[in-house]
Design a protein around this motif. Structure first.
Motif, PDB file in Angstrom:
ATOM      1  N   TYR A   1       0.803  -1.252  -0.052  1.00 35.41           N
ATOM      2  CA  TYR A   1      -0.143  -0.008  -0.012  1.00 35.41           C
ATOM      3  C   TYR A   1       0.948   1.173  -0.006  1.00 35.41           C
ATOM      4  CZ  TYR A   1      -4.074   2.768   0.598  1.00 35.41           C
ATOM      5  OH  TYR A   1      -5.364   3.571   0.212  1.00 35.41           O
TER       6      TYR A   1
ATOM      7  N   ALA B   1      -5.216   0.171   4.336  1.00 35.03           N
ATOM      8  CA  ALA B   1      -4.492  -0.879   4.276  1.00 35.03           C
ATOM      9  C   ALA B   1      -4.312  -1.400   6.124  1.00 35.03           C
ATOM     10  CB  ALA B   1      -2.843  -0.688   3.927  1.00 35.03           C
TER      11      ALA B   1
ATOM     12  N   MET C   1      -5.070  -3.226  -2.337  1.00 31.15           N
ATOM     13  CA  MET C   1      -3.705  -2.619  -2.065  1.00 31.15           C
ATOM     14  C   MET C   1      -3.329  -1.421  -3.097  1.00 31.15           C
ATOM     15  SD  MET C   1      -1.643  -6.010  -1.517  1.00 31.15           S
ATOM     16  CE  MET C   1      -2.146  -6.987  -0.317  1.00 31.15           C
TER      17      MET C   1
END
Lengths: 291, 370
Positions: free
Chosen positions: A174, A208, A287
């Motif tokens: 991320y 994330a 992500m």
């Protein structure tokens, strides 16, 4: 001419439609397959009968009553040190989540942003540990805890779970997608590196963090093998152990209605966590930082 | 601002080597280069965002080489805006003042001031993602402006905006510069932006200064074939040619398709010839034959693309000279081109440096190849 064109489009639509129907039918069937056990769990917890009938009585209104559920709840809550065991599970999971997400953030950031020799090799090494199933290293971990004299302790249950390669991976991927310029701007605005991390990069990585939180919570909450090896005394029990223990609490007879009540109690925190973080979850596991 | 002997490298690759530059106070200085030219590296080393190998950077006569970015009295605007997405516009702009512990009411005053100048007062409580690209970039500029720096660094600030907005912002940046009268170092790869904004342009290629001067100097006297092809829109036609001494000057053989006679003497041999599209016109019969490709109409003029051999040639034809039957021309049809009076540039074939710039004579047409 126009009519044939219209027919052609209509036939395309029919094709499209039947495809859509098929997708719906399959999705609904799958959903039912997944939901039936939960449905039965709930129904059974509201019954008085301890037996599991076959075929199961799936009627929501037959032999069910809230009073039965409360009675089951009371029995279960009074079983052994149930409140303490529940607390153990919650406490351990919170510590594991906080610890592993924090460590994952720091090391994920380092792997994504900082430059140091051997960085990528170290990251691959961390990643490789994901491929090793826990049972393989469980004996070594056990011996390690034994040497530290940490058997049946909170730290013994918590610390080994904090090093989570999955969290490191999620956070690194991320951070890689966050544009570097934002951090450069922060530098020009006068922030020192640690301020940049805590005030800019970490807040931008919320999705994330949510994904890592859910994953590590589920991992820790459902963890059975490690507590089973680690814990030698009743007062350090966690819920997965309790579930297992409860099964045999009445000899060979399983009290299914009470068992399902324990199940429901066990599921609640997972559901709460998911509801709270669900908003970020999809973005987190895809992500990708998008503005 | 002075840069001395700047050397930057990534690994083994030198991006800038012994680079010297002096930028005057209050100048709108544009660094123009294609990607990989080292322009962003140059800007970032001025800002102190990347480690430099060697050299010194002075801003307002202070040596800032070893200072942290925020201590250099600079501010930067980024291509992708680089706003903090989790902070309101107000916090985005004021963060740098909060960090130096400026009193709250003073911060409020300053933020309101710059918000006013940039017309973003109504957005102060919004978050960046609620704003359009143009508004976000205004916030980026406001964040830079509020620090009252002595140098503004801008890294392709308009590249992420659509064409219409970019035109608008060009004007606003110019007027912004008139207002603040601060040095602006502006990096871009778009020659239109550079021409529109700059007091002075530096053309950078592979870490080296190709040419530096006012926009007009660069347009009228490109010192290098790279600059010639870079500055001007549509770009200059660069053709292969061969010069031979002639009785009264030089005869230029243009790609064996035609000859051009010039009165000046230039060294014999093969070289490149630069012709601005504006000085190429349409001829009736005796021009150089070319096969028509396509045209682009701007309303004011028409840009015709034609091929001489394999080489594509651009000609900009002003409205009054556009032939009535232009739209009837088909791809591949033969047409005739001529060179109108104007500047013609000759460049050395190997070094790319200018050999001679000549004023081509009045209405002398290209003679057909024999």
């Amino acid at each position: 001419m126009l009519r044939s064109e219209y027919r052609r489009r209509k036939s395309i639509n029919v094709g499209e439609n039947s495809k859509t129907y098929l997708i719906y039918v399959v999705s609904i069937l799958l959903a039912i397959v997944y939901l039936v056990p939960f449905y039965w769990t709930v129904v059974k917890a509201f019954r008085d009968s301890i037996f599991a009938n076959f075929p199961p009585n799936m009627n929501l209104f037959s032999q069910t009553s809230v009073a039965y559920f409360l009675a089951n709840l009371k029995t279960v809550w009074g079983f052994g040190d149930f409140p303490l065991w529940y607390f153990n599970s919650v406490f351990i999971s919170i510590c594991v989540v906080a610890g592993s997400v924090f460590v994952g953030m720091l090391s994920g950031y380092a792997f994504a942003r900082l430059k140091f020799p051997g960085r990528d090799y170290m990251f691959y090494a961390v990643l490789a540990t994901l491929m090793i199933p826990f049972p393989v290293i469980s004996i070594a971990s056990y011996v390690f805890m034994l040497d530290l004299n940490w058997l049946s302790t909170y730290q013994g249950l918590i610390l080994p779970q904090i090093a989570s390669a999955l969290d490191v991976f999620i956070m690194r991927q991320y951070f890689l997608t966050i544009p570097e310029e934002v951090e450069l701007a922060a530098k020009i605005d006068g922030m020192k590196p640690w301020q940049i991390f805590f005030r800019v990069s970490a807040p931008m990585a919320k999705p994330a963090i949510a994904a890592a939180t859910i994953f590590s919570f589920i991992g820790s909450w459902n963890n059975f093998l490690w507590p089973l090896m680690e814990v030698h005394s009743l007062n350090m029990f966690t819920l997965p152990l309790v579930l297992n223990f409860f099964k045999g609490a009445n000899g060979t007879q399983i009290y299914w209605n009470q068992m399902m009540t324990v199940n429901i109690l066990t599921m609640i925190p997972t559901i709460v966590i998911f509801v709270v973080f669900e908003k970020y979850f999809i973005r987190g596991i895809s992500m990708n930082y998008t503005r | 601002m002075i840069i001395e002997n700047l050397t930057v490298r990534y690994g083994e690759k030198y991006i800038l080597r012994n680079f010297d530059l002096k930028i005057d106070d209050g100048e709108f200085f544009v660094i123009l280069g294609s990607s990989g030219s080292g322009k962003t590296t140059l800007l970032r080393s001025i800002a102190g965002l990347i480690p430099i190998e060697d050299g010194h950077i002075y801003i307002d006569t202070n040596d800032v080489t070893d200072l942290y970015p925020s201590d250099r009295n600079i501010a930067m605007v980024f291509q992708n805006f680089a706003l903090y997405p989790h902070m309101s516009v107000y916090n985005n702009i004021s963060l740098n003042l909060k960090i130096i512990h400026m009193p709250k009411d003073e911060i409020r005053k300053k933020v309101n001031e710059v918000a006013n100048v940039l017309h973003i007062t109504q957005h102060l409580n919004k978050y960046p993602k609620q704003l359009s690209g143009g508004e976000q970039q205004r916030v980026g500029i406001a964040r830079a402006m509020v620090r009252n720096p002595s140098v503004f660094l801008m890294d392709e600030p308009l590249s992420n905006l659509d064409a219409k907005l970019r035109r608008e912002m060009l004007g606003e940046l110019r007027s912004f510069h008139e207002k603040v009268k601060k040095t602006i170092i502006y990096v871009c790869h778009d020659q239109d932006e550079a021409m529109a904004l700059a007091d002075r342009i530096l053309v950078l290629n592979q870490g080296k200064i190709v040419q530096m001067g006012t926009p007009d100097e660069l347009y009228d006297h490109p010192a290098d074939i790279f600059v010639a092809g870079f500055i001007g829109n549509p770009p200059m036609n660069v053709l292969e040619c061969e010069a031979e001494r002639d009785v009264s000057g030089t005869r230029i053989n243009v790609m064996n398709s035609g000859y051009l006679h010039i009165d000046d003497e230039i060294p014999e041999g093969e070289m490149y010839m630069g012709l601005r599209p504006e000085i190429i016109g349409l001829a009736d019969r005796d021009g150089i034959p070319a096969s028509f490709d396509y045209f682009i109409n701007s309303g004011l003029d028409v840009e015709i693309h034609a091929k001489v051999g394999d080489v594509s040639i651009r000609a900009v034809i002003p409205k009054e000279e556009i032939p009535a039957n232009l739209r009837e021309l088909h791809n591949g049809e033969i047409m005739h081109l001529k060179v109108k009076p104007g500047a013609v540039y000759f460049y050395n074939k190997s070094s790319g440096l200018i050999v001679k710039e000549v004023e081509y004579g009045v209405s002398r047409k290209i003679k057909k190849a024999d």
